[in-house]
Design an enzyme around this catalytic site. Structure first.
Site, PDB file in Angstrom:
ATOM      1  CB  SER A 221      -0.948  -0.014   1.204  1.00 58.30           C
ATOM      2  OG  SER A 221      -1.796   1.115   1.181  1.00 58.30           O
ATOM      3  CE1 TYR A 235       0.878   5.224  -5.652  1.00 57.51           C
ATOM      4  CE2 TYR A 235       0.563   6.347  -3.560  1.00 57.51           C
ATOM      5  CZ  TYR A 235       1.236   5.425  -4.329  1.00 57.51           C
ATOM      6  OH  TYR A 235       2.270   4.702  -3.781  1.00 57.51           O
ATOM      7  CE  LYS A 239      -0.017   2.011  -3.964  1.00 56.32           C
ATOM      8  NZ  LYS A 239       0.516   0.640  -4.242  1.00 56.32           N
TER       9      LYS A 239
END
Length: 331
Positions: A221, A235, A239
């Protein structure tokens, strides 16, 4: 003690000869030497990767010569953290590593191989995989785009009937854009690579692990999976998503002997390039938070965290999200 490429940046900065050399280099480029504060504990050599090609090896060599009367002295033992291989930790195990051609993936694949594991190294870059295989002849490489099912099928076929571990490392940055600016192209590509591809690989390896009654999956992650101020919209969503996938799978398959964990890196000096067109607003908004990074890690630092959770040393750990970030997440 002579300054070498493996002396830390902090040692260079604090040295009567090395300090002016480093500051002079930064003055020539117009950069602020204060930018080095988070990386003072890293070796000078790491500047090559961190610069993303802007600082060639020759510049580091020239700095070492200038600090040592025109000579490059023989390297002494590193003064900082040293990777300590655990012989045999992965002996008899087959581990798939994605993003294995560079950065954290390469460091992870290398460490598992050197600790006795059979590595299936997957990446989109065939040339870089060939270079990795030259370094580690025993690994099996699979070049392909893991957002495509045929590439995932090829990885599973290469692994065969035994898959003991999966390290989902491959990932890309977004353009730091906030939700109001994020394009379909950025969203679709980041989510496909950072979330959908790891999910599909998990889905493919779990039946193999179920038959054996054990296995370990590690999803990389990010600090952006723990907070909203570490990166851009796409992003950050990807994650956060991979942490959700990790926790769900840990609950579902823990009773079947499959451990599923995640590592959340902070700043890492891997030299992975950013997209060419970055959001001005997003970059400015994130800058104060990113400047608070207490330290920047090497790929090998992250590989140490990843291989721990993949190995039997983490036998009693399931559903963990390990912040391997130098303490950034507690600020």
């Amino acid at each position: 003690m002579a300054l070498t490429a493996h002396s830390t940046i902090g040692e260079w900065m604090n040295d009567a000869t090395g300090g002016p050399l480093i500051r002079g280099l930064f003055e020539k480029t117009g950069a602020d030497p204060e930018l080095l504060t988070p990386v003072l504990g890293l070796p000078l050599q790491q500047l090559v990767a961190m610069s993303q090609g802007a600082l060639p090896q020759s510049v580091v060599d020239d700095l070492v010569r200038a600090a040592n009367g025109g000579e490059i002295p023989e390297d002494t033992a590193p003064t900082g953290w040293v990777e300590n291989i655990t012989p045999g930790r992965f002996t008899g195990k087959t581990v798939i590593v994605t993003g294995a051609a560079s950065g954290i993936g390469r460091a992870t694949a290398s460490r598992i191989a050197r600790e006795g594991g059979r590595v299936i190294a997957a990446d989109i870059s065939a040339d870089k995989l060939d270079a990795l295989k030259d370094e580690l002849p025993g690994i099996v490489t699979v070049a392909g785009d893991l957002t495509q099912q045929d590439a995932i099928d090829a990885v599973i076929a290469a692994a065969g009937d035994q898959i003991d571990g999966l390290a989902n490392v491959a990932g890309i940055n977004d353009d730091f854009s906030p939700a109001g600016e994020t394009t379909d192209a950025v969203w679709d590509r980041v989510l496909a690579i950072n979330l959908t591809a790891p999910f599909k690989l998990m889905r493919a390896v779990i039946p193999v692990m179920e038959k054996k009654g054990r296995g370990a999956i590690l999803n990389v992650s990010s600090e952006a999976g723990l907070r909203g101020n570490a990166s851009g919209n796409a992003y950050t969503a990807s994650k956060h998503g991979i942490i959700g996938v990790t926790k769900s799978a840990a609950v579902m398959y823990g009773p079947k002997g499959i451990r599923v964990n995640s590592v959340a890196p902070g700043g890492v000096a891997t030299g992975i390039p950013m997209p060419p067109h970055m959001s001005e607003y997003g970059s400015a908004r994130l800058a104060p938070f990113q400047q608070a990074i207490p330290s920047v890690a090497t790929a090998e630092h992250l590989a140490a965290s990843i291989t721990f959770l993949l190995s039997d040393d983490a036998v009693n750990i399931n559903s963990a999200v390990l912040a391997s970030d130098g303490g950034w997440s507690v600020q």
